[in-house]
Write a protein that holds these residues in place. Structure first.
Motif, PDB file in Angstrom:
ATOM      1  N   SER A 112       0.709  -1.266  -0.034  1.00 31.95           N
ATOM      2  CA  SER A 112      -0.142   0.163   0.124  1.00 31.95           C
ATOM      3  C   SER A 112       0.816   1.317   0.191  1.00 31.95           C
ATOM      4  N   GLY A 113       0.553   2.048  -0.519  1.00 37.97           N
ATOM      5  CA  GLY A 113       1.143   3.641  -0.581  1.00 37.97           C
ATOM      6  C   GLY A 113       0.302   4.489   0.184  1.00 37.97           C
ATOM      7  N   ARG A 114       0.942   5.378   0.924  1.00 40.03           N
ATOM      8  CA  ARG A 114       0.257   6.176   1.907  1.00 40.03           C
ATOM      9  C   ARG A 114       0.719   7.676   1.802  1.00 40.03           C
ATOM     10  N   VAL A 115       0.126   8.608   1.628  1.00 40.40           N
ATOM     11  CA  VAL A 115       0.551   9.919   1.592  1.00 40.40           C
ATOM     12  C   VAL A 115      -0.587  10.931   2.200  1.00 40.40           C
ATOM     13  N   ARG A 116      -0.467  11.231   3.322  1.00 43.39           N
ATOM     14  CA  ARG A 116      -1.324  11.944   3.916  1.00 43.39           C
ATOM     15  C   ARG A 116      -1.269  13.396   4.082  1.00 43.39           C
ATOM     16  N   GLY A 117      -2.357  14.238   4.013  1.00 46.29           N
ATOM     17  CA  GLY A 117      -2.393  15.612   4.009  1.00 46.29           C
ATOM     18  C   GLY A 117      -3.579  16.326   3.360  1.00 46.29           C
ATOM     19  N   PRO A 118      -3.736  17.693   3.674  1.00 47.90           N
ATOM     20  CA  PRO A 118      -4.723  18.119   2.853  1.00 47.90           C
ATOM     21  C   PRO A 118      -4.779  18.234   1.175  1.00 47.90           C
ATOM     22  N   ILE A 119      -5.689  17.991   0.728  1.00 47.87           N
ATOM     23  CA  ILE A 119      -5.695  18.062  -0.710  1.00 47.87           C
ATOM     24  C   ILE A 119      -4.875  19.052  -1.567  1.00 47.87           C
ATOM     25  N   ALA A 120      -5.255  20.061  -0.947  1.00 51.78           N
ATOM     26  CA  ALA A 120      -4.793  21.507  -1.523  1.00 51.78           C
ATOM     27  C   ALA A 120      -2.983  21.197  -1.456  1.00 51.78           C
ATOM     28  N   ASP A 121      -2.671  20.555  -0.459  1.00 48.50           N
ATOM     29  CA  ASP A 121      -1.085  20.629  -0.379  1.00 48.50           C
ATOM     30  C   ASP A 121      -0.162  19.622  -0.664  1.00 48.50           C
ATOM     31  N   LEU A 122      -1.080  18.428  -1.053  1.00 53.65           N
ATOM     32  CA  LEU A 122      -0.390  17.308  -1.771  1.00 53.65           C
ATOM     33  C   LEU A 122       0.432  17.298  -2.871  1.00 53.65           C
ATOM     34  N   ASN A 123       1.558  16.735  -2.886  1.00 52.01           N
ATOM     35  CA  ASN A 123       2.533  16.567  -4.082  1.00 52.01           C
ATOM     36  C   ASN A 123       1.988  15.740  -4.893  1.00 52.01           C
ATOM     37  N   PRO A 124       1.691  16.004  -6.166  1.00 49.67           N
ATOM     38  CA  PRO A 124       1.098  15.272  -7.283  1.00 49.67           C
ATOM     39  C   PRO A 124       2.273  13.991  -7.510  1.00 49.67           C
ATOM     40  N   LEU A 125       3.199  14.206  -7.576  1.00 43.67           N
ATOM     41  CA  LEU A 125       4.019  13.128  -7.729  1.00 43.67           C
ATOM     42  C   LEU A 125       4.203  12.051  -6.697  1.00 43.67           C
ATOM     43  N   GLU A 126       4.062  12.659  -5.450  1.00 48.62           N
ATOM     44  CA  GLU A 126       3.718  11.422  -4.180  1.00 48.62           C
ATOM     45  C   GLU A 126       2.592  10.901  -4.440  1.00 48.62           C
ATOM     46  N   VAL A 127       1.541  11.624  -4.814  1.00 48.50           N
ATOM     47  CA  VAL A 127       0.276  10.804  -4.886  1.00 48.50           C
ATOM     48  C   VAL A 127       0.336  10.111  -6.016  1.00 48.50           C
ATOM     49  N   GLU A 128       0.778  10.056  -7.242  1.00 49.66           N
ATOM     50  CA  GLU A 128       1.032   9.298  -8.242  1.00 49.66           C
ATOM     51  C   GLU A 128       1.754   7.853  -7.685  1.00 49.66           C
ATOM     52  N   GLN A 129       2.923   8.136  -7.117  1.00 48.85           N
ATOM     53  CA  GLN A 129       3.546   7.051  -6.338  1.00 48.85           C
ATOM     54  C   GLN A 129       2.850   6.257  -5.730  1.00 48.85           C
ATOM     55  N   ALA A 130       1.936   6.767  -4.695  1.00 52.28           N
ATOM     56  CA  ALA A 130       1.121   6.043  -3.591  1.00 52.28           C
ATOM     57  C   ALA A 130       0.334   5.192  -4.316  1.00 52.28           C
ATOM     58  N   VAL A 131      -0.621   5.765  -5.651  1.00 50.27           N
ATOM     59  CA  VAL A 131      -1.560   5.052  -6.141  1.00 50.27           C
ATOM     60  C   VAL A 131      -1.041   3.939  -6.966  1.00 50.27           C
ATOM     61  N   ALA A 132       0.267   4.246  -7.602  1.00 51.63           N
ATOM     62  CA  ALA A 132       0.964   3.179  -8.185  1.00 51.63           C
ATOM     63  C   ALA A 132       1.116   2.004  -7.540  1.00 51.63           C
ATOM     64  N   VAL A 133       1.702   2.069  -6.253  1.00 55.62           N
ATOM     65  CA  VAL A 133       1.868   1.226  -5.412  1.00 55.62           C
ATOM     66  C   VAL A 133       0.823   0.212  -5.127  1.00 55.62           C
TER      67      VAL A 133
END
Length: 229
Positions: free
Chosen positions: A86-107
């Protein structure tokens, strides 16, 4: 314990559910390959269980294909395939890093697709196999500050449902497990009744593996007995 499959590949192995599954399968006499991005961390489990540790980046389709080929050369084409990462990135949607989100969903999701695809290629010709996908509460209920985890787990559940409907008639049991709570021994879990015992979760996986094909489950939800829902 009798499990009607001859070997297993567990991807995303760590100290919780995966380790408990490894011990359960090995106690049943089933050869197991455990795979992780950092396989050196699995040495204690390998020494204890006799499993074989291999490395894999689950987000790399070529790497996943290579893992299956190496598993096949070591223990034969896997009849049980378990996907846990599982990939986890926590934080407000407005502040999330798109590349980190992409990696988390990929995992969480793309790696699961690559795994199911490779498993299906090997299981369809024999008309036998089981693919088990580890989900979470987030796959049915998105929580605030946890959008990437919810995105990945919702996608995982959709993959499981689609794959079950496609592959079950071909003799391949696909099951999705909703782990509704913290697993005991994890960084967020405590030792009390409010957490899930990983050995008990592994037993639930084994129970599904032993189901007769006339009454297969495609999804099972497990939670502590004191959990509110």
């Amino acid at each position: 314990m009798i499990i009607p499959y001859r070997n297993a590949l567990i991807i995303g192995t760590g100290p919780g559910i995966s380790a408990s599954l490894t011990r359960l399968f090995r106690a049943a006499g089933i050869p197991v390959v455990v795979a992780s991005r950092r396989p050196e961390r699995l040495e204690p489990l390998v020494r204890e269980s006799g499993a074989i540790a291999l490395g894999v980046d689950a987000t790399d389709p070529v790497g996943v294909e290579r893992l299956f080929a190496e598993t096949e050369s070591r223990i034969g084409a896997p009849e049980i395939v378990v996907y846990n990462p599982s990939g986890r990135v926590r934080g407000p949607i407005a502040d999330l890093n798109p590349l980190e989100v992409e990696q988390a969903v990929a995992v969480t999701a793309l790696g699961a697709f690559y795994t199911v695809q490779q498993a299906a290629k090997r299981m369809i010709p024999s008309g036998k196999g089981a693919i088990l996908l580890t989900g979470a509460t987030a796959g049915v209920k998105g929580f605030p500050l946890s959008a990437p985890f919810a995105m990945g787990k919702f996608a995982l559940r959709g993959l499981a449902q689609s794959a079950a409907r496609e592959l079950m008639p071909k003799g391949i049991h696909v099951a999705h497990f909703i782990i509704d709570g913290s697993v005991r021994g994890s960084r967020t879990g405590d030792p009390g009744d409010s957490t899930l015992d990983p050995d008990a979760i592994a037993q639930a996986y084994a129970d599904v593996l032993r189901q007769h094909r006339s009454a297969w489950s495609w999804e099972l939800e497990v939670r502590p007995w004191v959990e509110r829902f």
